[in-house]
Write a protein that holds these residues in place. Structure first.
Motif, PDB file in Angstrom:
ATOM      1  N   CYS A 115      -6.292  20.843 -18.106  1.00 15.83           N
ATOM      2  CA  CYS A 115      -6.365  22.073 -17.658  1.00 15.83           C
ATOM      3  C   CYS A 115      -5.028  22.899 -18.566  1.00 15.83           C
ATOM      4  O   CYS A 115      -3.659  21.537 -18.701  1.00 15.83           O
ATOM      5  CB  CYS A 115      -5.886  23.194 -16.392  1.00 15.83           C
ATOM      6  N   PRO A 116      -4.350  23.834 -19.439  1.00 15.97           N
ATOM      7  CA  PRO A 116      -3.515  23.716 -19.729  1.00 15.97           C
ATOM      8  C   PRO A 116      -2.018  23.586 -18.972  1.00 15.97           C
ATOM      9  O   PRO A 116      -1.414  23.509 -19.318  1.00 15.97           O
ATOM     10  CB  PRO A 116      -3.670  25.855 -19.926  1.00 15.97           C
ATOM     11  N   SER A 117      -2.716  23.978 -17.702  1.00 14.77           N
ATOM     12  CA  SER A 117      -1.001  24.075 -16.345  1.00 14.77           C
ATOM     13  C   SER A 117      -1.241  21.695 -16.558  1.00 14.77           C
ATOM     14  O   SER A 117       0.565  22.045 -16.920  1.00 14.77           O
ATOM     15  CB  SER A 117      -1.339  24.253 -15.444  1.00 14.77           C
ATOM     16  N   GLY A 129      -2.472  26.034 -23.676  1.00 13.46           N
ATOM     17  CA  GLY A 129      -4.405  26.917 -23.858  1.00 13.46           C
ATOM     18  C   GLY A 129      -4.776  27.234 -24.654  1.00 13.46           C
ATOM     19  O   GLY A 129      -5.333  26.659 -25.173  1.00 13.46           O
ATOM     20  N   THR A 147     -14.332  26.997 -15.561  1.00 14.06           N
ATOM     21  CA  THR A 147     -13.288  26.975 -14.891  1.00 14.06           C
ATOM     22  C   THR A 147     -13.401  26.982 -13.363  1.00 14.06           C
ATOM     23  O   THR A 147     -14.047  27.248 -13.239  1.00 14.06           O
ATOM     24  CB  THR A 147     -12.925  28.638 -15.368  1.00 14.06           C
ATOM     25  N   THR A 150      -7.426  29.509 -11.428  1.00 15.06           N
ATOM     26  CA  THR A 150      -6.954  30.398 -12.948  1.00 15.06           C
ATOM     27  C   THR A 150      -6.678  29.811 -14.065  1.00 15.06           C
ATOM     28  O   THR A 150      -6.943  30.322 -15.251  1.00 15.06           O
ATOM     29  CB  THR A 150      -5.903  30.373 -12.750  1.00 15.06           C
ATOM     30  N   ASP A 151      -7.249  28.385 -13.912  1.00 17.23           N
ATOM     31  CA  ASP A 151      -7.264  27.396 -15.043  1.00 17.23           C
ATOM     32  C   ASP A 151      -8.779  27.271 -15.987  1.00 17.23           C
ATOM     33  O   ASP A 151      -9.549  27.254 -15.362  1.00 17.23           O
ATOM     34  CB  ASP A 151      -6.406  26.070 -15.180  1.00 17.23           C
ATOM     35  N   GLN A 152      -8.516  27.158 -17.216  1.00 24.25           N
ATOM     36  CA  GLN A 152      -9.735  27.142 -17.866  1.00 24.25           C
ATOM     37  C   GLN A 152     -10.064  25.418 -17.900  1.00 24.25           C
ATOM     38  O   GLN A 152      -8.438  24.670 -18.297  1.00 24.25           O
ATOM     39  CB  GLN A 152     -10.055  27.422 -19.601  1.00 24.25           C
ATOM     40  N   TRP A 153     -10.387  24.419 -17.675  1.00 17.35           N
ATOM     41  CA  TRP A 153     -10.929  22.869 -18.139  1.00 17.35           C
ATOM     42  C   TRP A 153     -11.048  22.939 -19.278  1.00 17.35           C
ATOM     43  O   TRP A 153     -12.333  23.443 -19.813  1.00 17.35           O
ATOM     44  CB  TRP A 153     -11.991  22.634 -17.049  1.00 17.35           C
TER      45      TRP A 153
END
Length: 191
Positions: A115-117, A129, A147, A150-153
């Motif tokens: 994920c972005p984080s 992201g 998802t 809050t994160d898109q995987w």
């Protein structure tokens, strides 16, 4: 994904989008491709081959050719570290990328599921992201997953991620080790 105004064509029903998942072989197509190369594998090995390659036609072909040349023993384990596959990915995929995205991909494949984080934590900077979305749009063996929070995987193709991991470790070992440590710390922080 071509950079065009595609939404209008979609609305007019004049566009069909085909992603790499749509091009992947089914288990039956994997078996047919292996058979077409005059390679005979037991049903269990065929299913394992399909699972490891995720139906990626180039990987299925390379695996079948390797099986034909040297037998099927340890084929699936070796496929993740196959020189021909590594050469293909390096020549046909990585060499065509600009330096920014190439560097990003080598770091962002820290895990198959990202994920972005997580990627930002490993890279030590933000904006993963947008870069992950660029990889999806460019067809770089990455798909969006469900998802969570809050994160898109996103999920990297397992063979692609394994080859990038090998390449990362073959380069700067200290940087690879540091990235793995930051990823582990990120995963620990979300538990």
């Amino acid at each position: 994904m071509p950079r065009l105004r595609l939404q209008r064509l979609r609305l007019d029903d004049r566009l069909e989008l085909i992603a790499h998942r749509d091009l992947a072989f089914t288990p039956e197509e994997t078996a047919a491709a292996v058979s077409a190369l005059d390679v005979h594998l037991p049903a269990g090995d065929l299913q394992s081959l399909h699972d490891v390659t995720q139906g990626w036609p180039a990987a299925v072909r390379m695996a079948a050719l390797a099986a034909r040349a040297g037998g099927s023993d340890k084929l699936l384990v070796g496929l993740r570290h196959d020189d021909a596959l590594a050469d293909y990915l390096t020549t046909e995929v990585l060499s065509r990328l600009d330096e920014e995205i190439r560097s990003f991909v080598l770091v962002a494949t820290i895990d198959e599921l990202v994920c972005p984080s997580l990627v930002d934590a490993v890279r030590g900077e933000g904006h993963a992201g947008g870069m992950l979305e660029r990889c999806v749009a460019d067809g770089l063996f990455l798909t969006r997953e469900a998802t969570s929070g809050t994160d898109q995987w996103y999920r990297w193709h397992s063979l692609f991620a394994a080859q990038m991991r090998d390449r990362r470790w073959a380069g700067d070992v200290a940087a690879a080790r540091s990235g793995e440590l930051r990823a582990a710390q990120w995963w620990r922080s979300i538990d």
